[in-house]
Design a protein around this motif. Structure first.
Motif, PDB file in Angstrom:
ATOM      1  N   VAL A  76       0.924  -1.121  -0.011  1.00 44.75           N
ATOM      2  CA  VAL A  76      -0.054  -0.117   0.162  1.00 44.75           C
ATOM      3  C   VAL A  76       0.905   1.249  -0.160  1.00 44.75           C
ATOM      4  O   VAL A  76       1.704   1.529   1.051  1.00 44.75           O
ATOM      5  CB  VAL A  76      -0.990   0.085   1.149  1.00 44.75           C
ATOM      6  CG1 VAL A  76      -1.947   1.283   1.107  1.00 44.75           C
ATOM      7  CG2 VAL A  76      -1.586  -1.458   1.312  1.00 44.75           C
ATOM      8  N   ARG A  77       0.877   1.815  -1.073  1.00 41.94           N
ATOM      9  CA  ARG A  77       1.635   3.105  -1.161  1.00 41.94           C
ATOM     10  C   ARG A  77       3.120   2.877  -1.264  1.00 41.94           C
ATOM     11  O   ARG A  77       3.977   3.720  -1.048  1.00 41.94           O
ATOM     12  CB  ARG A  77       1.314   4.425  -0.127  1.00 41.94           C
ATOM     13  CG  ARG A  77      -0.012   4.730  -0.174  1.00 41.94           C
ATOM     14  CD  ARG A  77      -0.180   6.090   0.619  1.00 41.94           C
ATOM     15  NE  ARG A  77      -1.438   6.618   0.369  1.00 41.94           N
ATOM     16  CZ  ARG A  77      -1.658   7.619  -0.571  1.00 41.94           C
ATOM     17  NH1 ARG A  77      -0.409   8.258  -1.000  1.00 41.94           N
ATOM     18  NH2 ARG A  77      -2.609   8.284  -1.088  1.00 41.94           N
ATOM     19  N   GLY A  78       3.784   1.553  -1.409  1.00 44.49           N
ATOM     20  CA  GLY A  78       5.082   1.319  -1.320  1.00 44.49           C
ATOM     21  C   GLY A  78       5.437   1.270   0.114  1.00 44.49           C
ATOM     22  O   GLY A  78       4.845   1.460   1.127  1.00 44.49           O
ATOM     23  N   HIS A 305      15.489 -13.187  -2.858  1.00 47.37           N
ATOM     24  CA  HIS A 305      15.314 -12.160  -4.086  1.00 47.37           C
ATOM     25  C   HIS A 305      13.936 -11.459  -4.243  1.00 47.37           C
ATOM     26  O   HIS A 305      13.868 -10.377  -4.366  1.00 47.37           O
ATOM     27  CB  HIS A 305      15.563 -13.152  -5.290  1.00 47.37           C
ATOM     28  CG  HIS A 305      15.243 -12.312  -6.498  1.00 47.37           C
ATOM     29  ND1 HIS A 305      15.976 -11.477  -7.031  1.00 47.37           N
ATOM     30  CD2 HIS A 305      14.219 -12.509  -7.370  1.00 47.37           C
ATOM     31  CE1 HIS A 305      15.528 -10.829  -8.245  1.00 47.37           C
ATOM     32  NE2 HIS A 305      14.439 -11.443  -8.516  1.00 47.37           N
ATOM     33  N   SER A 306      12.950 -12.250  -3.649  1.00 44.55           N
ATOM     34  CA  SER A 306      11.419 -11.626  -4.033  1.00 44.55           C
ATOM     35  C   SER A 306      11.328 -10.528  -2.957  1.00 44.55           C
ATOM     36  O   SER A 306      10.582  -9.620  -3.182  1.00 44.55           O
ATOM     37  CB  SER A 306      10.568 -12.797  -4.096  1.00 44.55           C
ATOM     38  OG  SER A 306      10.510 -13.331  -5.276  1.00 44.55           O
ATOM     39  N   VAL A 307      11.728 -10.951  -1.761  1.00 43.34           N
ATOM     40  CA  VAL A 307      11.336  -9.951  -0.540  1.00 43.34           C
ATOM     41  C   VAL A 307      12.237  -8.784  -0.887  1.00 43.34           C
ATOM     42  O   VAL A 307      11.521  -7.517  -0.154  1.00 43.34           O
ATOM     43  CB  VAL A 307      11.573 -10.783   0.890  1.00 43.34           C
ATOM     44  CG1 VAL A 307      13.104 -10.824   1.139  1.00 43.34           C
ATOM     45  CG2 VAL A 307      10.896  -9.899   1.758  1.00 43.34           C
ATOM     46  N   VAL A 308      13.226  -8.782  -0.950  1.00 45.76           N
ATOM     47  CA  VAL A 308      14.290  -7.602  -1.280  1.00 45.76           C
ATOM     48  C   VAL A 308      13.596  -6.736  -2.519  1.00 45.76           C
ATOM     49  O   VAL A 308      13.527  -5.531  -2.396  1.00 45.76           O
ATOM     50  CB  VAL A 308      15.695  -7.910  -1.895  1.00 45.76           C
ATOM     51  CG1 VAL A 308      16.545  -6.581  -2.177  1.00 45.76           C
ATOM     52  CG2 VAL A 308      16.367  -8.600  -0.640  1.00 45.76           C
ATOM     53  N   LYS A 309      13.068  -7.336  -3.536  1.00 42.66           N
ATOM     54  CA  LYS A 309      12.341  -6.641  -4.686  1.00 42.66           C
ATOM     55  C   LYS A 309      11.199  -5.896  -4.091  1.00 42.66           C
ATOM     56  O   LYS A 309      10.907  -4.824  -4.670  1.00 42.66           O
ATOM     57  CB  LYS A 309      12.125  -7.714  -5.738  1.00 42.66           C
ATOM     58  CG  LYS A 309      11.514  -7.306  -7.052  1.00 42.66           C
ATOM     59  CD  LYS A 309      11.236  -8.159  -8.017  1.00 42.66           C
ATOM     60  CE  LYS A 309      10.482  -7.849  -9.321  1.00 42.66           C
ATOM     61  NZ  LYS A 309      10.305  -9.026 -10.267  1.00 42.66           N
ATOM     62  N   MET A 310      10.429  -6.675  -3.384  1.00 43.08           N
ATOM     63  CA  MET A 310       9.222  -6.149  -2.879  1.00 43.08           C
ATOM     64  C   MET A 310       9.651  -4.656  -2.014  1.00 43.08           C
ATOM     65  O   MET A 310       9.081  -3.797  -2.131  1.00 43.08           O
ATOM     66  CB  MET A 310       8.605  -7.041  -1.916  1.00 43.08           C
ATOM     67  CG  MET A 310       7.080  -6.561  -1.186  1.00 43.08           C
ATOM     68  SD  MET A 310       6.414  -7.662  -0.018  1.00 43.08           S
ATOM     69  CE  MET A 310       7.533  -7.536   1.581  1.00 43.08           C
ATOM     70  N   GLY A 311      10.595  -4.946  -1.137  1.00 38.65           N
ATOM     71  CA  GLY A 311      11.176  -3.992  -0.211  1.00 38.65           C
ATOM     72  C   GLY A 311      11.735  -2.626  -0.922  1.00 38.65           C
ATOM     73  O   GLY A 311      11.777  -1.592  -0.509  1.00 38.65           O
ATOM     74  N   ARG A 312      12.051  -2.792  -2.421  1.00 43.70           N
ATOM     75  CA  ARG A 312      12.304  -1.736  -3.095  1.00 43.70           C
ATOM     76  C   ARG A 312      11.091  -0.903  -3.861  1.00 43.70           C
ATOM     77  O   ARG A 312      11.313   0.073  -4.618  1.00 43.70           O
ATOM     78  CB  ARG A 312      13.464  -2.038  -3.940  1.00 43.70           C
ATOM     79  CG  ARG A 312      14.748  -2.462  -3.769  1.00 43.70           C
ATOM     80  CD  ARG A 312      15.504  -2.730  -4.728  1.00 43.70           C
ATOM     81  NE  ARG A 312      16.854  -2.523  -4.266  1.00 43.70           N
ATOM     82  CZ  ARG A 312      17.899  -1.745  -3.981  1.00 43.70           C
ATOM     83  NH1 ARG A 312      17.410  -0.639  -4.422  1.00 43.70           N
ATOM     84  NH2 ARG A 312      19.086  -1.888  -3.824  1.00 43.70           N
ATOM     85  N   ILE A 313       9.906  -1.365  -3.701  1.00 44.04           N
ATOM     86  CA  ILE A 313       8.963  -0.610  -4.110  1.00 44.04           C
ATOM     87  C   ILE A 313       8.894   0.835  -3.620  1.00 44.04           C
ATOM     88  O   ILE A 313       8.533   0.998  -2.314  1.00 44.04           O
ATOM     89  CB  ILE A 313       7.347  -1.438  -4.102  1.00 44.04           C
ATOM     90  CG1 ILE A 313       7.425  -2.789  -4.397  1.00 44.04           C
ATOM     91  CG2 ILE A 313       6.338  -0.405  -4.488  1.00 44.04           C
ATOM     92  CD1 ILE A 313       6.345  -3.556  -4.026  1.00 44.04           C
ATOM     93  N   ALA A 314       8.978   1.609  -4.369  1.00 44.00           N
ATOM     94  CA  ALA A 314       8.996   3.001  -3.758  1.00 44.00           C
ATOM     95  C   ALA A 314       7.872   3.712  -3.392  1.00 44.00           C
ATOM     96  O   ALA A 314       6.638   3.402  -3.542  1.00 44.00           O
ATOM     97  CB  ALA A 314       9.369   4.187  -5.052  1.00 44.00           C
ATOM     98  N   GLY A 315       8.114   4.326  -2.077  1.00 47.66           N
ATOM     99  CA  GLY A 315       6.742   4.840  -1.414  1.00 47.66           C
ATOM    100  C   GLY A 315       6.564   6.318  -1.601  1.00 47.66           C
ATOM    101  O   GLY A 315       7.188   6.857  -2.349  1.00 47.66           O
TER     102      GLY A 315
END
Length: 328
Positions: A76-78, A305-315
């Protein structure tokens, strides 16, 4: 014969390189790095680790709660710490939306923030604390030092709306097409969907999140035919028609405190607790990935790999909050 960890990791890195860093118009944060606090607050990550691991040692059930906080925040909102904000007069916040009502671990984030404010006032964002605590909690539960790297440098947002949580958080009742759309809208692909679903290998759920599969799957008082009959009988004993929603059931039967690939074995046996777990078998690609990730090394590498990728979603972060539950 299953592929070796090195082969799998190489495949993952090639896929990540060729796929690019952004899809579906989702912006990923390029400015994040693993040395954000090296000069401004050198002890930041150690403080997060110490508080988090002490909390998990006291109560291992805290680990899945902190991991879910990170997931809900980023979807939600990164990744901007918006899941931590309290509701205010005239605005119902994300944490009070139906998908978030069973979340927990807020008090641990607050404890970490208090210690960090004493050491480095308004330097470490609440969004970074959530990301770091998720990693440290799961790593401690698994018995590892660090299961995945956590790039930091996020800022905290000032907006948190319950309706956005409802619109963005994947529901446990979702079919595969819905799950794929929700993940694609965040720049995450089918591999990420299957890997991040593996988070269900730890933690518990309340009856309300899956009872429809037992008693009213299509609205005609029927059960979900994809659910293993013996497992369905067990769930009905735990959650009778007039269930007490204080009752909880392991999401990964007999393995809810082990961060491993057992979840995928359960899904293949049609014992995934949620409709969204069973949905992974509806698509040929995701079903193949479920089987592929039954190997612990494969799962851990791809989840990282996927959790780091998710953690980079800009907020939408614009500040470093002094208190995580309220804007400055």
């Amino acid at each position: 014969m299953r592929p070796s960890f090195s082969v799998v990791l190489a495949t993952i890195l090639v896929a990540a390189t060729t796929a690019g860093v952004c899809s579906a118009g989702v912006e990923l944060s390029p400015e994040l790095n693993e040395s954000s606090y090296l000069l401004s607050c050198p002890s930041a990550e150690q403080i997060v680790k110490e508080v988090t691991q002490a909390a998990v040692q006291r109560n291992p059930a805290v680990a899945p709660k902190l991991l879910r906080l990170h997931f809900h925040d980023c979807f939600v909102r990164g990744c901007d710490g918006s899941i931590l904000l309290n509701s205010t007069p005239g605005n119902k916040a994300e944490k009070d939306a139906p998908p978030s009502l069973t979340l927990g671990g807020y008090e641990i984030i607050d404890e970490i923030k208090t210690k960090l404010e004493e050491r480095c006032p308004q330097v470490v964002s609440c969004a970074d604390i959530v990301a770091l605590a998720a990693r440290d909690a799961v790593s401690f539960l698994h018995g590892s030092y660090s299961l995945w790297p956590v790039p930091t440098g996020r800022k905290d947002g000032r907006i948190s709306r319950a309706e956005e949580a409802v619109a963005n958080i994947p529901s446990p009742f979702s079919d595969f097409a819905t799950l794929r759309r929700r993940f694609q809208s965040k720049g995450l692909d089918v591999v990420d969907l299957v890997a991040l679903s593996g988070a269900h290998t730890i933690g518990v759920s309340h009856c309300e999140s899956f009872a429809k599969r037992l008693y009213n799957f299509t609205g005609k008082g029927d059960a979900d035919p994809s659910l293993d009959k013996r497992y369905a009988d067990f769930l009905r004993r735990k959650c009778p028609p007039k269930f007490n929603n204080g009752v909880t059931v392991e999401m990964d039967p007999n393995s809810s405190l082990s961060f491993d690939s057992h979840y995928y074995q359960v899904v293949e046996q049609h014992m995934g607790l949620f409709r969204s777990d069973a949905a992974l078998l509806e698509d040929s690609t995701s079903a193949w990935l479920v089987d592929f990730m039954r190997n612990d090394d494969v799962f851990l590498a791809k989840f990282a790999h996927s959790v780091v990728k998710m953690g980079r979603i800009a907020g939408d972060g614009v500040e470093i909050r002094k208190h995580c539950w309220v804007v400055n």
